[in-house]
Design an enzyme around this catalytic site. Structure first.
Site, PDB file in Angstrom:
ATOM      1  N   ALA A 111       0.847  -1.184   0.000  1.00 10.76           N
ATOM      2  CA  ALA A 111       0.000   0.000   0.000  1.00 10.76           C
ATOM      3  C   ALA A 111       0.887   1.241   0.000  1.00 10.76           C
ATOM      4  CB  ALA A 111      -0.907  -0.003   1.222  1.00 10.76           C
ATOM      5  N   GLN A 113       1.418   3.544   2.114  1.00  7.59           N
ATOM      6  CA  GLN A 113       2.159   3.752   3.350  1.00  7.59           C
ATOM      7  C   GLN A 113       2.718   2.432   3.900  1.00  7.59           C
ATOM      8  OE1 GLN A 113       3.143   6.574   4.555  1.00  7.59           O
ATOM      9  NE2 GLN A 113       2.063   7.713   2.955  1.00  7.59           N
ATOM     10  N   SER A 114       3.077   1.541   3.016  1.00 10.22           N
ATOM     11  CA  SER A 114       3.608   0.233   3.416  1.00 10.22           C
ATOM     12  C   SER A 114       4.931   0.354   4.172  1.00 10.22           C
ATOM     13  CB  SER A 114       3.823  -0.624   2.161  1.00 10.22           C
ATOM     14  OG  SER A 114       4.658  -1.725   2.429  1.00 10.22           O
ATOM     15  N   ASN A 115       4.988  -0.252   5.369  1.00 14.34           N
ATOM     16  CA  ASN A 115       6.244  -0.351   6.117  1.00 14.34           C
ATOM     17  C   ASN A 115       7.187  -1.339   5.441  1.00 14.34           C
ATOM     18  OD1 ASN A 115       5.042   1.283   8.162  1.00 14.34           O
ATOM     19  ND2 ASN A 115       4.125  -0.556   9.062  1.00 14.34           N
ATOM     20  N   THR A 117       7.677  -2.059   2.296  1.00 11.03           N
ATOM     21  CA  THR A 117       8.427  -1.560   1.148  1.00 11.03           C
ATOM     22  C   THR A 117       9.628  -0.731   1.595  1.00 11.03           C
ATOM     23  OG1 THR A 117       7.006   0.398   0.902  1.00 11.03           O
ATOM     24  CG2 THR A 117       6.404  -1.570  -0.363  1.00 11.03           C
TER      25      THR A 117
END
Length: 405
Positions: A111, A113-115, A117
């Site tokens: 997403a 705001q993916s942690n 990635t």
């Protein structure tokens, strides 16, 4: 100075290659005295006493935005660095095939705001590789519910990905890349790159559950050092359940640990299994979908670490997920999430993240005051119940939610 704790892993678990990117000492476990006192005195009845602790996975690695994904990646790195990486996978293309040489670029998805990635991008920098992250605007409702969607798409983890030098490609549900990354991998291959695909959350990777199986042994070692009251261990462990392998790894790791203790005649094994509660963070799939997925991941990890018959030894009775705190959507802040963020900050000075750990905290506090925990203590002869909250990181996303906190 206290001695450092290193989890003692049994064979064949200790023979599985691992590239350390966490600190040498375990991520700390901190008592939360104010929250524990408040939780006990506001309960009816006030017995059992509730002792709450936090395992700070957000303090577990020197790399950017420390969190739970680094544990998973430690077991994937040896394959990434090998001369013949063998993992090249996407859900739409389940075949495994080797790369024709060491990986040159890490590719993953998530997403906005993916942690995950961010942690993959930071790992790529650490290994001297390139990074490409595929970010889907339509995953969950964070982007759609923002009063400033363009700002949401530029700040928080997106900003950190850029700072880390990752190439970012943004998609929405209408783009084919939102569900199938294979064309991107093919494009990179044709350009002379050797892309190593890491699925979102690293859970679909065959080694994705090993990091938290190891964490189970680490937590057990920390229990002994902490000299806990009551049962002497954490009776309830609360953690986010998104892609599923964090919960699954804990299940398989504790299952193996209890089996070893039972076979060695250790007195503590007969207290029953720890209650590992996965708090679901997205309502896009029904609970039974996640339960079956976690069970599959736990059995897969169990087979690798030494459970001789994981299909029989890990069952659906070991999987405890709670979907009451998912809210209106993945990444969407509701009143319960907002209250949990404020409660943890105001009582213990700990900052949570809006997507995962705040929902876990909300679920944990509900359980603390629930009938399940009230019954648990007398059933096990306890005057005190020990609760562990696993803080999986993610605070960097807070700036993207400036308008909702």
């Amino acid at each position: 100075m206290r001695p450092k704790i290193y989890p003692q892993l049994p064979p064949p678990f200790n023979q599985i290659p691992r590239y350390p990117i966490l600190y040498h000492e375990p991520s700390p476990i901190h008592p939360l005295p104010t929250l524990s006192h408040t939780s006990t005195t506001t309960r009816t009845p006030p017995i059992p006493r509730i002792s709450i602790f936090a395992k700070r996975e957000d303090q577990g690695s020197p790399l950017a935005c420390a969190g739970n994904k680094y544990r998973k990646l430690e077991y994937i790195i040896p394959d990434i660095l090998s001369q013949t990486p063998t993992y090249y996978y996407h859900e739409s293309h389940p075949a495994t095939k080797p790369l024709p040489g060491p990986a040159t670029i890490l590719v993953t998805e998530g997403a906005l705001q993916s942690n995950h990635t961010v942690q993959v991008a930071a790992l790529a920098r650490k290994l001297g590789l390139k990074a490409l992250v595929l970010l889907n605007r339509d995953t969950g409702g964070g982007y759609k519910t923002s009063s400033a969607p363009e700002c949401f798409a530029q700040t928080g983890n997106v900003q950190i990905n850029r700072l880390l030098g990752a190439e970012i490609r943004m998609y929405n549900a209408n783009n084919p890349e939102a569900t199938d990354a294979q064309p991107v991998l093919d494009e990179l291959t044709k350009s002379g790159q050797r892309p190593y695909w890491i699925p979102g959350g690293a859970s679909l990777h065959s080694l994705g559950g090993l990091g938290y199986a190891r964490a189970a042994f680490e937590i057990a070692a920390q229990e002994k050092e902490a000299q806990l009251g009551g049962s002497g261990r954490f009776d309830f462990i609360f953690v986010a359940c998104g892609s599923g392998s964090t919960v699954a790894g804990l299940i398989s790791g504790f299952k193996l640990l209890e089996k070893l203790r039972r076979s060695s005649g250790e007195a503590s094994w007969d207290r029953g299994s720890r209650n590992i509660i996965g708090i679901l963070t997205s309502p896009t799939r029904p609970q039974n979908y996640h339960e079956e997925r976690v069970l599959r991941f736990a059995r897969r990890a169990g087979e690798l670490i030494g459970l001789l018959d994981a299909e029989m030894e890990v069952t659906m009775e070991d999987v405890h997920l709670d979907d009451r705190f998912v809210g209106d959507g993945y990444g969407v802040i509701d009143d319960e999430t907002r209250k949990a963020l404020s409660l943890m900050a105001e009582t213990e000075g700990i900052v949570l993240d809006p997507v995962y750990t705040a929902k876990v905290a909300a679920g944990m506090m509900h359980w603390v005051h629930s009938e399940e925990m009230t019954k648990y203590a007398p059933e096990h002869g306890l005057q005190e119940v020990n609760v562990l909250f696993i803080h999986t990181g993610g605070q960097a996303a807070l700036s993207a939610y400036f308008d909702r906190i």
